[in-house]
Design a protein around this motif. Sequence first.
Motif, PDB file in Angstrom:
ATOM      1  N   GLU A  35       0.849  -1.188   0.000  1.00  0.00           N
ATOM      2  CA  GLU A  35       0.000   0.000   0.000  1.00  0.00           C
ATOM      3  C   GLU A  35       0.883   1.236   0.000  1.00  0.00           C
ATOM      4  O   GLU A  35       2.025   1.207   0.465  1.00  0.00           O
ATOM      5  N   ASN A  36       0.340   2.309  -0.539  1.00  0.00           N
ATOM      6  CA  ASN A  36       1.037   3.588  -0.496  1.00  0.00           C
ATOM      7  C   ASN A  36       1.336   3.966   0.948  1.00  0.00           C
ATOM      8  O   ASN A  36       0.517   3.718   1.843  1.00  0.00           O
TER       9      ASN A  36
ATOM     10  N   SER B  84      -1.290   5.664   2.895  1.00  0.00           N
ATOM     11  CA  SER B  84      -2.585   5.008   3.067  1.00  0.00           C
ATOM     12  C   SER B  84      -2.840   4.725   4.540  1.00  0.00           C
ATOM     13  O   SER B  84      -1.921   4.583   5.350  1.00  0.00           O
TER      14      SER B  84
ATOM     15  N   TYR C  92      -1.204   1.299   5.629  1.00  0.00           N
ATOM     16  CA  TYR C  92       0.240   1.341   5.875  1.00  0.00           C
ATOM     17  C   TYR C  92       0.532   2.038   7.202  1.00  0.00           C
ATOM     18  O   TYR C  92       1.338   1.558   8.007  1.00  0.00           O
TER      19      TYR C  92
ATOM     20  N   SER D 241       7.131  -1.356   2.146  1.00  0.00           N
ATOM     21  CA  SER D 241       6.217  -1.206   1.019  1.00  0.00           C
ATOM     22  C   SER D 241       7.025  -0.973  -0.248  1.00  0.00           C
ATOM     23  O   SER D 241       8.028  -0.251  -0.219  1.00  0.00           O
TER      24      SER D 241
ATOM     25  N   SER E   4      -3.512  -9.054  -2.300  1.00  0.00           N
ATOM     26  CA  SER E   4      -4.389  -8.074  -2.945  1.00  0.00           C
ATOM     27  C   SER E   4      -5.833  -8.566  -2.962  1.00  0.00           C
ATOM     28  O   SER E   4      -6.770  -7.780  -2.815  1.00  0.00           O
TER      29      SER E   4
ATOM     30  N   THR F   1      -7.392  -8.009   0.396  1.00  0.00           N
ATOM     31  CA  THR F   1      -7.767  -6.601   0.577  1.00  0.00           C
ATOM     32  C   THR F   1      -9.082  -6.295  -0.129  1.00  0.00           C
ATOM     33  O   THR F   1      -9.930  -5.563   0.403  1.00  0.00           O
TER      34      THR F   1
ATOM     35  N   SER G   2     -10.105  -2.417   3.477  1.00  0.00           N
ATOM     36  CA  SER G   2      -8.929  -1.760   4.065  1.00  0.00           C
ATOM     37  C   SER G   2      -9.257  -1.020   5.357  1.00  0.00           C
ATOM     38  O   SER G   2      -8.370  -0.435   5.977  1.00  0.00           O
TER      39      SER G   2
END
Length: 358
Positions: A238-239, A242, A245, A258, A275, A278, A283
Amino acid sequence: MKDDVLNVCANTYLQARTIFLESTKASGYDTTGYLNDEKVFTSDIDLYTDVSVGGNLQSKNLLFVLSGTHGVEGYIGSACQAWLAQNTCAFNGKFKIILIHAVNPFGFQFNRRVNENNIDINRNFEKGGIARSDELLNNMVHKGLRPNSYRKYNYLNLVYFLSRCYIRFGVRKTQSAIQQGQYKYADGAFYGGKYSTWSTKLIRTVLNIYKNQFDNCFFLDLHSGLGKYGAAEFYVAENVNSDMYKRAHNALGSVVTSPFNGNSSSCYVHGSLRSEATKILGSKNTIIGTLEVGTYGKLTVLQKILKENYIFQFGSLNDKDQISKELKNIFYPPDLDWRAKYIGHFNKLLFDYFESLK
């Protein structure tokens, strides 16, 4: 810790399953075994993915732990699951625990990363694959890695091939193309397949049972191979800005990495189990990631994967037996210190998350 390691570590899929089932039964888990009834392989034993549910069944804090997504990596994952089952009481009824043992039982039994159709389960959650940002790079890399010449997997020949790719496309892009996998060459390594496999369908079914059934969820898929020997990372794709994260970093600390932060040994993988989890679990109030503990370095691991893929398809029975042992040792080193470190990393993740909920 070494005594604990000896108690939960196995040398075969059947032994690992026996230890797992005995451990979960002794701790009051309810287990359902799902038989892999695909008819494309011959095995002396039935192959199962087992789903065990235990802990505090009324808790709204879910803990998922999965092993054997990449079959041969299931040995250490199974050991962690058995350890957790034996020590469930240490979490004081904080979690409802769902253990999914041997996601890819064929790969576990035969010491392969892939399933009975040479499909990488961790790249199979995108039906038929997806468009790549650089098809030229992806096709060049994976065409070059196809199992059409044993000489290709000589260490120096592999270095030469990768060096050409590095010069033309750059190191990071080449490594990313390899790890992302491919959906074109069914005989090649890292093949994601063009249909949903037995394992993929089962995981979707199990995860859908629990969606919207929790206040907090911690999801760990257990892997080995990438990174420095014995070093751990908890990979969250994840960014870094986010919520997931940030939630993971706040709970677990610097072990969280990440690919978008440039501090991970892995690149972003399309069609991964993580993924898919998720997508299904969402999330919100979740931490979904992969525990990865390093073994022998990227190039050594890659060379062994490619060599095994060639020999499995074209080698003699003696060669297949030998490469099976070699691949197992790559992802499950016989070194008890490494195994103890892995279980120690796993233990710390669980207790750090446990403390974050107080």
